[in-house]
Design a protein around this motif. Structure first.
Motif, PDB file in Angstrom:
ATOM      1  N   HIS A 149       0.755  -1.425   0.158  1.00 17.27           N
ATOM      2  CA  HIS A 149       0.035   0.592  -0.226  1.00 17.27           C
ATOM      3  C   HIS A 149       1.009   1.207   0.350  1.00 17.27           C
ATOM      4  O   HIS A 149       1.479   1.737   1.119  1.00 17.27           O
ATOM      5  N   GLY A 163      -4.976   3.437  -2.988  1.00 15.43           N
ATOM      6  CA  GLY A 163      -5.090   1.792  -1.838  1.00 15.43           C
ATOM      7  C   GLY A 163      -6.024   1.506  -0.755  1.00 15.43           C
ATOM      8  O   GLY A 163      -6.460   0.334  -0.417  1.00 15.43           O
ATOM      9  N   THR A 191      -0.047  -3.938  -6.398  1.00 13.43           N
ATOM     10  CA  THR A 191       0.181  -2.635  -4.957  1.00 13.43           C
ATOM     11  C   THR A 191      -0.102  -1.822  -6.597  1.00 13.43           C
ATOM     12  O   THR A 191      -0.741  -2.344  -7.961  1.00 13.43           O
TER      13      THR A 191
END
Length: 335
Positions: free
Chosen positions: A24, A30, A106
């Motif tokens: 994150h 995120g 990610t």
């Protein structure tokens, strides 16, 4: 493989999935993804690592990662307690060797826009009183996304999505892992993420210079996401791979197919003309350690003795034409 349940609409959906780890990176959407994961997996199946002092960090992380520093025990307890998802503001290297990069995901964001967003977040929520210039000149805030992904073969990640293309990236991730993580808009400093912050020309120029490495990284991620989408639209598989280095004997890299165990054939071209093919079966210890797949037998090399210096070699996936990261590579003089 573990059985998990999706309960957002009061029904159970049977899905089999390996545990995922989410790096994150701050101010990259995120939080929206994390809340979506909570909704899909259930909060009790989501483990968190937001630092040793954070109230959000799960107890097994505090105990086994920060106190006892026993990653294997953490992994054992993580699975035993039924966790399916790990999230947090950690560098990817912390968990790569236990989850494997193919089970890590990610999102990254335009570096300059991300820094502006984080600065405003710190002013708004943490009382930061310094100027914007003083903030972005701090070492900790330079190339931050790149540093969080340092020493990791990121093209082998399960998915590196783009914040500005969040909904599209999430759809790719859900499709790849057979998930149904919902699209949410949480913790946004602005209502429309696609609207760019405007900067003074001198600030933008300095930010571009300071974060040149991360800007190049972001551009590479964007290009690879384009290829992932293009291949998906025609039913073809994405390949993670990169050209990594050159020495007096040749050019080296690696490539691995995302969804099967067959070795990747890499096509080598000069000026648009195909000059040869190599198969990526060479052993790469670092890629084995990071869980890239095929036991690390994913490397390739190209003999460059017959090529003049300053010529560019293109390395692409023979089956699809997808370029590897860092291709084309300009041959330079070597000692």
């Amino acid at each position: 493989m573990s059985l998990i349940f999706y309960s957002a609409n009061l029904f159970f959906l049977e899905v089999f999935v390996n545990p995922l780890a989410f790096v994150h990176i701050p101010k990259t959407a995120g939080t929206s993804f994390r809340f979506g994961a909570d909704a899909f997996f259930g909060e009790e199946r989501v483990c968190r690592d937001y630092g040793s002092q954070s109230v959000e960090t799960s107890e097994i992380v505090k105990k086994y990662i920060f106190q006892e520093k026993d990653h294997w025990k953490f992994w054992t307890v993580f699975k035993a307690e039924g966790y399916q998802f790990l999230t947090g503001h950690f560098h990817a290297t912390r968990y790569a060797t236990i989850f494997g990069v193919r089970s890590m995901v990610t999102f990254v964001r335009n570096p300059i826009q991300r820094i502006v967003s984080e600065y405003k977040h710190h002013v708004r929520n943490y009382g930061y009183e310094g100027t914007f210039k003083s903030y972005y000149r701090e070492k900790a805030n330079i190339n931050r996304q790149l540093r969080m992904m340092a020493n990791i073969p990121w093209p082998a990640f399960g998915l590196v999505g783009i914040t500005e293309r969040y909904e599209e990236s999430l759809a790719l991730l859900n499709s790849k892992y057979s998930l149904q993580i919902p699209f949410l808009n949480e913790n946004l400093g602005r209502s429309v993420m696609s609207e760019a912050y405007e900067l003074e020309p001198d600030e933008e120029a300095e930010l571009s210079r300071l974060n040149a490495g991360e800007i190049r990284f972001y551009e590479q991620v964007c290009s690879q996401l384009d290829w992932r989408c293009r291949l998906s639209s025609v039913g073809k598989k994405y390949v993670g791979g990169a050209v990594t280095r050159q020495d007096a004997n040749g050019l080296y890299g690696w490539a691995i197919a995302e969804e099967d165990d067959d070795p990747v054939v890499v096509q080598v071209s000069v000026g648009g003309e195909v000059v040869g093919e190599v198969t990526a079966t060479g052993y790469r210890p670092n890629l084995q350690e990071k869980g890239a797949g095929r036991g690390g037998f994913v490397g390739f090399s190209v003999n460059t003795e017959r090529y003049p210096k300053n010529v560019s070699l293109e390395c692409t996936v023979a089956a699809t034409g997808q370029p590897l990261v860092n291709s084309p590579w300009e041959l330079l003089e070597t000692a």
